[in-house]
Design a protein around this motif. Structure first.
Motif, PDB file in Angstrom:
ATOM      1  N   SER A   1       0.783  -1.058  -0.025  1.00 19.75           N
ATOM      2  CA  SER A   1       0.025  -0.049   0.097  1.00 19.75           C
ATOM      3  C   SER A   1       0.843   1.288  -0.023  1.00 19.75           C
ATOM      4  CB  SER A   1      -0.818   0.051   1.347  1.00 19.75           C
ATOM      5  OG  SER A   1      -1.669   0.954   1.214  1.00 19.75           O
ATOM      6  N   PRO A   2       0.424   2.133  -0.792  1.00 24.31           N
ATOM      7  CA  PRO A   2       1.016   3.661  -0.680  1.00 24.31           C
ATOM      8  C   PRO A   2       0.911   4.297   0.727  1.00 24.31           C
ATOM      9  CG  PRO A   2      -0.716   3.869  -2.329  1.00 24.31           C
ATOM     10  CD  PRO A   2      -0.792   2.572  -1.603  1.00 24.31           C
ATOM     11  N   ASN A   3      -0.014   3.839   1.591  1.00 26.18           N
ATOM     12  CA  ASN A   3      -0.745   4.642   2.541  1.00 26.18           C
ATOM     13  C   ASN A   3       0.011   4.265   3.823  1.00 26.18           C
ATOM     14  OD1 ASN A   3      -2.455   5.572   0.629  1.00 26.18           O
ATOM     15  ND2 ASN A   3      -3.851   4.085   1.301  1.00 26.18           N
ATOM     16  N   PHE A   4       1.207   4.785   3.760  1.00 27.74           N
ATOM     17  CA  PHE A   4       2.185   4.390   5.034  1.00 27.74           C
ATOM     18  C   PHE A   4       3.078   5.601   5.004  1.00 27.74           C
ATOM     19  CE2 PHE A   4       4.690   2.519   1.824  1.00 27.74           C
ATOM     20  CZ  PHE A   4       6.044   2.700   2.266  1.00 27.74           C
ATOM     21  N   ASN A   5       4.060   5.913   6.347  1.00 25.26           N
ATOM     22  CA  ASN A   5       5.052   6.670   6.178  1.00 25.26           C
ATOM     23  C   ASN A   5       5.920   6.398   7.311  1.00 25.26           C
ATOM     24  OD1 ASN A   5       3.577   7.733   8.408  1.00 25.26           O
ATOM     25  ND2 ASN A   5       3.569   9.692   7.585  1.00 25.26           N
ATOM     26  N   ASP A   6       7.264   6.676   7.579  1.00 22.84           N
ATOM     27  CA  ASP A   6       8.032   6.408   8.792  1.00 22.84           C
ATOM     28  C   ASP A   6       7.432   6.619   9.993  1.00 22.84           C
ATOM     29  OD1 ASP A   6      10.221   5.703   6.756  1.00 22.84           O
ATOM     30  OD2 ASP A   6      10.784   7.598   6.790  1.00 22.84           O
ATOM     31  N   ARG A   7       7.758   5.727  10.964  1.00 19.23           N
ATOM     32  CA  ARG A   7       7.432   5.925  12.309  1.00 19.23           C
ATOM     33  C   ARG A   7       8.460   7.274  12.799  1.00 19.23           C
ATOM     34  NH1 ARG A   7       4.514   1.774  14.642  1.00 19.23           N
ATOM     35  NH2 ARG A   7       4.454  -0.249  13.098  1.00 19.23           N
ATOM     36  N   PRO A   8       7.942   7.890  13.979  1.00 18.48           N
ATOM     37  CA  PRO A   8       8.822   8.861  14.563  1.00 18.48           C
ATOM     38  C   PRO A   8       9.777   8.209  15.114  1.00 18.48           C
ATOM     39  CG  PRO A   8       6.596   9.280  15.130  1.00 18.48           C
ATOM     40  CD  PRO A   8       6.469   7.879  14.313  1.00 18.48           C
ATOM     41  N   ASP A   9       9.719   6.956  15.665  1.00 26.93           N
ATOM     42  CA  ASP A   9      10.614   6.221  16.286  1.00 26.93           C
ATOM     43  C   ASP A   9      10.620   5.060  16.042  1.00 26.93           C
ATOM     44  OD1 ASP A   9      12.450   4.772  17.859  1.00 26.93           O
ATOM     45  OD2 ASP A   9      11.711   5.490  19.828  1.00 26.93           O
TER      46      ASP A   9
ATOM     47  N   VAL B   1       1.631  -3.159   4.630  1.00 28.60           N
ATOM     48  CA  VAL B   1       2.693  -2.354   5.012  1.00 28.60           C
ATOM     49  C   VAL B   1       3.759  -2.923   5.758  1.00 28.60           C
ATOM     50  CG1 VAL B   1       3.271  -0.190   6.490  1.00 28.60           C
ATOM     51  CG2 VAL B   1       1.112  -0.403   5.068  1.00 28.60           C
ATOM     52  N   PRO B   2       5.057  -2.729   5.598  1.00 28.73           N
ATOM     53  CA  PRO B   2       5.925  -3.364   6.566  1.00 28.73           C
ATOM     54  C   PRO B   2       5.973  -3.124   8.031  1.00 28.73           C
ATOM     55  CG  PRO B   2       7.073  -2.528   4.717  1.00 28.73           C
ATOM     56  CD  PRO B   2       5.769  -2.090   4.770  1.00 28.73           C
ATOM     57  N   CYS B   3       6.205  -3.911   8.840  1.00 26.75           N
ATOM     58  CA  CYS B   3       5.962  -3.538  10.317  1.00 26.75           C
ATOM     59  C   CYS B   3       6.498  -2.568  10.899  1.00 26.75           C
ATOM     60  CB  CYS B   3       6.013  -4.980  11.291  1.00 26.75           C
ATOM     61  SG  CYS B   3       5.079  -6.274  10.995  1.00 26.75           S
ATOM     62  N   ASP B   4       7.831  -2.190  10.229  1.00 27.73           N
ATOM     63  CA  ASP B   4       8.686  -0.931  10.658  1.00 27.73           C
ATOM     64  C   ASP B   4       8.200   0.097  10.203  1.00 27.73           C
ATOM     65  OD1 ASP B   4       9.706  -1.524   8.203  1.00 27.73           O
ATOM     66  OD2 ASP B   4      11.403  -1.108   8.742  1.00 27.73           O
ATOM     67  N   LYS B   5       7.184   0.337   9.557  1.00 27.31           N
ATOM     68  CA  LYS B   5       6.291   1.564   8.816  1.00 27.31           C
ATOM     69  C   LYS B   5       5.185   1.805   9.534  1.00 27.31           C
ATOM     70  CE  LYS B   5      10.000   2.194   6.103  1.00 27.31           C
ATOM     71  NZ  LYS B   5      10.916   3.206   6.385  1.00 27.31           N
ATOM     72  N   ARG B   6       4.733   3.050   9.541  1.00 22.88           N
ATOM     73  CA  ARG B   6       3.451   3.615  10.163  1.00 22.88           C
ATOM     74  C   ARG B   6       2.379   3.521   9.277  1.00 22.88           C
ATOM     75  NH1 ARG B   6       3.597   9.368  12.709  1.00 22.88           N
ATOM     76  NH2 ARG B   6       4.191   9.676  10.516  1.00 22.88           N
ATOM     77  N   ALA B   7       1.510   2.184   9.329  1.00 20.71           N
ATOM     78  CA  ALA B   7       0.285   2.155   8.458  1.00 20.71           C
ATOM     79  C   ALA B   7      -0.740   3.044   8.957  1.00 20.71           C
ATOM     80  CB  ALA B   7      -0.270   0.719   8.738  1.00 20.71           C
ATOM     81  N   TRP B   8      -1.754   3.593   8.187  1.00 21.62           N
ATOM     82  CA  TRP B   8      -2.720   4.480   8.566  1.00 21.62           C
ATOM     83  C   TRP B   8      -3.891   3.719   8.939  1.00 21.62           C
ATOM     84  CZ3 TRP B   8      -1.655   7.976   3.805  1.00 21.62           C
ATOM     85  CH2 TRP B   8      -0.303   8.432   3.752  1.00 21.62           C
TER      86      TRP B   8
ATOM     87  N   CYS C   1      -1.870   6.269  17.981  1.00 23.23           N
ATOM     88  CA  CYS C   1      -1.503   5.001  18.082  1.00 23.23           C
ATOM     89  C   CYS C   1      -0.800   4.468  16.832  1.00 23.23           C
ATOM     90  CB  CYS C   1      -2.518   4.069  18.241  1.00 23.23           C
ATOM     91  SG  CYS C   1      -3.250   4.660  20.183  1.00 23.23           S
ATOM     92  N   ASN C   2      -0.922   5.164  15.533  1.00 23.35           N
ATOM     93  CA  ASN C   2      -0.405   4.777  14.398  1.00 23.35           C
ATOM     94  C   ASN C   2       1.181   4.601  14.504  1.00 23.35           C
ATOM     95  OD1 ASN C   2      -2.650   4.269  12.910  1.00 23.35           O
ATOM     96  ND2 ASN C   2      -2.669   6.167  12.089  1.00 23.35           N
ATOM     97  N   ASP C   3       1.420   5.606  15.285  1.00 23.61           N
ATOM     98  CA  ASP C   3       3.132   5.937  15.446  1.00 23.61           C
ATOM     99  C   ASP C   3       3.771   4.673  16.102  1.00 23.61           C
ATOM    100  OD1 ASP C   3       2.582   8.483  14.616  1.00 23.61           O
ATOM    101  OD2 ASP C   3       2.973   9.174  16.488  1.00 23.61           O
ATOM    102  N   TYR C   4       3.228   4.025  16.878  1.00 28.08           N
ATOM    103  CA  TYR C   4       3.799   2.739  17.732  1.00 28.08           C
ATOM    104  C   TYR C   4       2.881   1.442  17.584  1.00 28.08           C
ATOM    105  CZ  TYR C   4       0.629   4.641  21.214  1.00 28.08           C
ATOM    106  OH  TYR C   4      -0.471   5.078  21.816  1.00 28.08           O
ATOM    107  N   SER C   5       2.089   1.607  16.662  1.00 32.47           N
ATOM    108  CA  SER C   5       1.308   0.170  16.924  1.00 32.47           C
ATOM    109  C   SER C   5       1.434  -0.498  15.429  1.00 32.47           C
ATOM    110  CB  SER C   5      -0.233   0.420  16.949  1.00 32.47           C
ATOM    111  OG  SER C   5      -0.462   1.148  15.852  1.00 32.47           O
ATOM    112  N   ILE C   6       1.096  -1.920  15.545  1.00 35.29           N
ATOM    113  CA  ILE C   6       0.893  -2.889  14.392  1.00 35.29           C
ATOM    114  C   ILE C   6      -0.812  -2.911  14.343  1.00 35.29           C
ATOM    115  CG2 ILE C   6       0.989  -4.974  13.276  1.00 35.29           C
ATOM    116  CD1 ILE C   6       4.237  -4.955  14.653  1.00 35.29           C
ATOM    117  N   GLY C   7      -1.272  -2.827  13.077  1.00 35.77           N
ATOM    118  CA  GLY C   7      -2.765  -2.974  12.739  1.00 35.77           C
ATOM    119  C   GLY C   7      -2.981  -4.238  12.183  1.00 35.77           C
TER     120      GLY C   7
END
Length: 188
Positions: free
Chosen positions: A17-25, A89-96, A109-115
């Motif tokens: 999916s293109p709907n993700f970005n980097d996690r803050p941490d 989305v790979p687990c190390d990225k922030r899915a929306w 919660c998107n910042d630090y969770s897996i959906g």
């Protein structure tokens, strides 16, 4: 047995999916959020969920799709009714997947969770195969991301109360937790 390589589940069908970005941490993966989804609502199977998560939902395919086809959402995983797994989305990225949300006084919660999406609806019983796949996936994720302890597994309804209702009353939390225990015992 499920395996994870480079934050991707080897046994999942990969639908990036293109709907993700980097996690803050990127090292802070500490929550598992369980959702449900069905498209159209209450109907299972078909290409509609992957289409939504890939910004390719045809607004003319169903009247409901006209309301949602412009949403930009995703999840890390989808568990189909037969227990099969898709990853977006790979687990190390922030899915929306969580939207406006809070867990233990912490926002976003998107910042630090897996959906994880279960193909289902709030009041439709989930399949045994889905509980088995969810338990196996949970145990694997906990092995790779040990901050996801059992108390840090929650439903969308718990992190966005009043806004979301999934996985809903049909989701049997006790059964899921029992499946987790059994799966861990089988692996020991």
């Amino acid at each position: 047995m499920l395996t994870l390589t480079g934050h991707r589940l080897d046994q999942a069908h990969w639908c990036p999916s293109p709907n993700f970005n980097d996690r803050p941490d990127p090292d802070d993966i500490s929550l598992l959020v369980i959702h449900n989804i069905s498209l159209p609502p209450g109907q299972f199977g078909g290409p509609w969920i992957p289409a939504l998560f890939n910004n390719a939902l045809d607004p003319d395919a169903h009247p409901y799709f006209r309301e949602i086809h412009e949403l930009r959402v995703s999840s890390h995983f989808l568990i189909r009714r037969d227990g099969s797994l898709l990853q977006f989305v790979p687990c190390d990225k922030r899915a929306w997947h969580a939207g406006v949300s809070q867990f233990e006084q912490r926002d976003n919660c998107n910042d630090y969770s897996i959906g994880v999406e279960l193909e289902g609806a709030d009041t439709v019983p989930y399949e045994a195969a889905q509980y088995r796949s969810l338990a196996a996936l949970t145990v694997l994720l906990q092995q790779h991301y040990p901050a996801i302890t059992d108390p840090r597994i929650t439903g969308h309804e718990h992190i966005a109360p009043g806004r979301k209702t999934d996985p809903g009353p049909a989701f049997q939390w006790a059964r899921y937790r029992d499946d987790l225990v059994r799966f861990r015992e089988e692996m020991a």
